[in-house]
Motif scaffolding. Structure first.
Motif, PDB file in Angstrom:
ATOM      1  N   ALA A   1       0.831  -1.212   0.000  1.00 22.68           N
ATOM      2  CA  ALA A   1       0.000   0.000   0.000  1.00 22.68           C
ATOM      3  C   ALA A   1       0.863   1.258   0.000  1.00 22.68           C
ATOM      4  O   ALA A   1       0.568   2.227  -0.721  1.00 22.68           O
ATOM      5  N   LEU A   2       1.924   1.249   0.798  1.00 19.36           N
ATOM      6  CA  LEU A   2       2.794   2.429   0.866  1.00 19.36           C
ATOM      7  C   LEU A   2       3.601   2.599  -0.417  1.00 19.36           C
ATOM      8  O   LEU A   2       3.820   3.732  -0.878  1.00 19.36           O
ATOM      9  N   MET A   3       4.049   1.511  -0.991  1.00 18.29           N
ATOM     10  CA  MET A   3       4.765   1.596  -2.265  1.00 18.29           C
ATOM     11  C   MET A   3       3.871   2.190  -3.356  1.00 18.29           C
ATOM     12  O   MET A   3       4.314   3.015  -4.166  1.00 18.29           O
ATOM     13  N   GLU A   4       2.633   1.753  -3.395  1.00 23.52           N
ATOM     14  CA  GLU A   4       1.711   2.279  -4.407  1.00 23.52           C
ATOM     15  C   GLU A   4       1.520   3.782  -4.246  1.00 23.52           C
ATOM     16  O   GLU A   4       1.486   4.529  -5.224  1.00 23.52           O
ATOM     17  N   ARG A   5       1.380   4.222  -2.985  1.00 28.94           N
ATOM     18  CA  ARG A   5       1.205   5.651  -2.735  1.00 28.94           C
ATOM     19  C   ARG A   5       2.467   6.422  -3.068  1.00 28.94           C
ATOM     20  O   ARG A   5       2.406   7.553  -3.566  1.00 28.94           O
ATOM     21  N   ALA A   6       3.615   5.825  -2.805  1.00 28.58           N
ATOM     22  CA  ALA A   6       4.877   6.480  -3.165  1.00 28.58           C
ATOM     23  C   ALA A   6       4.994   6.610  -4.679  1.00 28.58           C
ATOM     24  O   ALA A   6       5.432   7.649  -5.201  1.00 28.58           O
ATOM     25  N   LEU A   7       4.610   5.560  -5.390  1.00 27.67           N
ATOM     26  CA  LEU A   7       4.640   5.601  -6.852  1.00 27.67           C
ATOM     27  C   LEU A   7       3.728   6.690  -7.390  1.00 27.67           C
ATOM     28  O   LEU A   7       4.082   7.433  -8.321  1.00 27.67           O
ATOM     29  N   LYS A   8       2.568   6.821  -6.760  1.00 30.11           N
ATOM     30  CA  LYS A   8       1.597   7.814  -7.226  1.00 30.11           C
ATOM     31  C   LYS A   8       2.032   9.233  -6.878  1.00 30.11           C
ATOM     32  O   LYS A   8       1.952  10.149  -7.713  1.00 30.11           O
ATOM     33  N   LYS A   9       2.524   9.419  -5.635  1.00 30.90           N
ATOM     34  CA  LYS A   9       2.864  10.770  -5.180  1.00 30.90           C
ATOM     35  C   LYS A   9       4.200  11.244  -5.722  1.00 30.90           C
ATOM     36  O   LYS A   9       4.335  12.388  -6.174  1.00 30.90           O
ATOM     37  N   GLN A  10       5.221  10.398  -5.684  1.00 30.18           N
ATOM     38  CA  GLN A  10       6.566  10.809  -6.071  1.00 30.18           C
ATOM     39  C   GLN A  10       6.829  10.655  -7.567  1.00 30.18           C
ATOM     40  O   GLN A  10       7.623  11.397  -8.137  1.00 30.18           O
ATOM     41  N   CYS A  11       6.166   9.672  -8.188  1.00 33.14           N
ATOM     42  CA  CYS A  11       6.445   9.376  -9.599  1.00 33.14           C
ATOM     43  C   CYS A  11       5.255   9.661 -10.507  1.00 33.14           C
ATOM     44  O   CYS A  11       5.339   9.453 -11.735  1.00 33.14           O
ATOM     45  N   HIS A  12       4.146  10.095  -9.915  1.00 32.30           N
ATOM     46  CA  HIS A  12       2.952  10.487 -10.681  1.00 32.30           C
ATOM     47  C   HIS A  12       2.431   9.354 -11.571  1.00 32.30           C
ATOM     48  O   HIS A  12       2.008   9.576 -12.698  1.00 32.30           O
ATOM     49  N   MET A  13       2.482   8.141 -11.029  1.00 39.98           N
ATOM     50  CA  MET A  13       1.947   6.990 -11.766  1.00 39.98           C
ATOM     51  C   MET A  13       0.955   6.255 -10.866  1.00 39.98           C
ATOM     52  O   MET A  13       1.308   5.831  -9.765  1.00 39.98           O
ATOM     53  N   ASP A  14      -0.273   6.115 -11.342  1.00 49.07           N
ATOM     54  CA  ASP A  14      -1.318   5.412 -10.600  1.00 49.07           C
ATOM     55  C   ASP A  14      -1.415   4.006 -11.147  1.00 49.07           C
ATOM     56  O   ASP A  14      -1.837   3.782 -12.286  1.00 49.07           O
ATOM     57  N   ILE A  15      -1.055   3.039 -10.322  1.00 49.94           N
ATOM     58  CA  ILE A  15      -0.989   1.659 -10.796  1.00 49.94           C
ATOM     59  C   ILE A  15      -2.359   1.106 -11.159  1.00 49.94           C
ATOM     60  O   ILE A  15      -2.479   0.196 -11.987  1.00 49.94           O
TER      61      ILE A  15
END
Length: 468
Positions: free
Chosen positions: A289-303
């Motif tokens: 869950a935290l990795m997904e949020r990091a990907l979305k917030k820091q890398c602007h990618m919504d899995i």
């Protein structure tokens, strides 16, 4: 609501030296609806001789306009009236049986001033230690000293005693006093509840409290049930109880973030309690869950853009991935052999973050947590022995192959990590840092919220005991 009195009968009952004995005096001032009279062999002989106890209660009832329902508890074989142990057990039985006949709102009074010294002492001990609740009533003598013993209580003229009783006069003050003895059994159980709270064992705390619910307020039990529901991640019940007691222990209101934070806090509780088996087996959901949020917030990618839900499992969707940056990264990572139809794994999210993020601190956290999840969770799932701190530290040491896979750490860091793994507390700190990194639970108050909840419950528990 009914008032019930349990009273041993002693040598000064019902009237002595022209004044009420303790039994009659309590009945005069408390007007119980039902009176249980405990009669030893000697007192029962007095009763058979002249009916003195019931006669005086009947006369008092006429004077006060009140009807006393009486029941005799007769112990004809009880001649050794100085044996403390006999009375302790027998009084427990009597009072427990009386409580079974009562409604919740009824009040039980016990006369601790009549009877032999052994009877009185047994009732005092019961008022302090027993789990059967009652209000102990003490009656002082008219002279504030021992009763005179110069009357012949066997040659007893009941009618004359009643007529000459000075307590029948108007405006005679009451000599009754409720004994405010602290129930030690309740205090001991309350301390056990507190110890369970401080050990974060909310199920045990609630179970112990339920066993003493007659000594606690309903509100106090709701606080404990709420804590139990919170530890079980039952947010619906927590919120229901919050509406009743006006206390919300969960510090995060946003549902999406609250679910993650409460899961992280439950993970922290497992670590604090030393439940390392549960701790390592539960780390995957929050890490993902935290990795997904990091990907979305820091890398602007919504899995979620590239996934579908299939039988409760989230899987990649080839059509959604087609010609996307995510597809390019994953195919490059797996050398063109990426499985389009497989589930979404944490390693995939890690690969996406490492390819897109320029933040080395974030990337190192992601790599560390992914290797912990891979090494520890899988081993714990296949071991039949209890997981210890030492085992976790050993499992999380990096091998040469592991170290080669790290892209965000310098050589010195990797050298240290090959010599020493991570302890459960260090793993939890890394999870917390990742949560704080992406803006979830950045404040100490959130991570300490279970301790704050415990202190709140302890205050309510102490207040509840002081009111009962």
């Amino acid at each position: 609501m009914s008032r019930i009195l349990f009273s041993p009968v002693g040598g000064s009952d019902p009237i002595r030296n022209y004044r009420d004995g303790s039994l009659l005096h309590i009945c005069r001032h408390y007007l119980p609806d039902k009176v249980y009279l405990y009669l030893s062999f000697e007192m029962y002989e007095n009763h058979k001789r002249d009916n003195r106890y019931l006669y005086c209660l009947e006369e008092l009832g006429k004077m006060c306009g009140h009807s006393f329902c009486t029941e005799l508890i007769i112990r004809e074989d009880l001649k050794d009236v100085q044996d403390h142990e006999i009375f302790y057990q027998d009084f427990i039985t009597c009072i427990t049986d009386i409580r079974k006949t009562m409604l919740p709102e009824d009040e039980l009074y016990v006369n601790i001033s009549s009877g032999t010294p052994a009877m009185k002492n047994a009732l005092v001990v019961l008022s302090t230690l027993a789990e059967v609740p009652f209000q102990a009533i003490q009656v002082t003598t008219p002279l504030k000293s021992s009763n005179r013993m110069d009357e012949n209580m066997q040659e007893y003229e009941v009618e004359a005693q009643w007529e000459c009783n000075e307590d029948n006069l108007p405006d005679i003050p009451s000599r009754c006093q409720v004994v405010k003895s602290v129930n030690l059994a309740s205090l001991l159980k309350a301390n056990i509840v507190k110890k369970h709270l401080l050990a974060y064992d909310y199920t045990a705390a609630y179970q112990v409290a339920e066993g003493m619910k007659e000594q606690l307020s309903p509100e106090c039990l709701l606080y404990l049930e709420q804590a139990k529901a919170r530890a079980e991640l039952n947010a619906h019940r927590v919120n229901e109880i919050a509406g009743k007691i006006g206390y919300q222990p969960m510090p995060v209101r946003s549902e999406g973030e609250r679910i993650v934070v409460e899961y992280l806090l439950s993970l922290q509780i497992k670590k604090l309690r030393g439940n390392y088996d549960d701790f390592v087996r539960a780390i995957t959901p929050p890490i993902v869950a935290l990795m997904e949020r990091a990907l979305k917030k820091q890398c602007h990618m919504d899995i979620d853009t590239y996934c579908i839900e299939w039988n409760g499992v989230r899987k990649w969707d080839k059509n959604k991935l087609k010609d996307s940056e995510a597809e390019r990264i994953l195919q490059d990572r797996y050398q063109g052999q990426f499985n389009y139809n497989g589930p979404v794994y944490s390693v995939h999210i890690k690969d996406l973050i490492l390819a897109l993020s320029k933040n080395q601190k974030l990337n190192l956290l992601i790599e560390e947590l992914r290797i912990v999840e891979e090494k520890v969770r899988n081993r714990a799932a296949h071991t039949m022995t209890p997981v210890t701190e030492d085992m976790i530290e050993k499992w999380t040491r990096l091998t040469e192959t592991d170290a080669k896979g790290f892209v965000s750490a310098d050589n010195q860091y990797l050298t240290n990590r090959k010599r020493k793994g991570l302890l459960p507390g260090e793993i939890m700190e890394k999870i917390k840092k990742l949560a704080e990194f992406i803006g979830i639970a950045p404040e100490d108050e959130i991570w300490n919220s279970y301790d704050s909840m415990n202190q709140k419950i302890i205050r309510v528990l102490d207040s509840s005991l002081s009111l009962n």
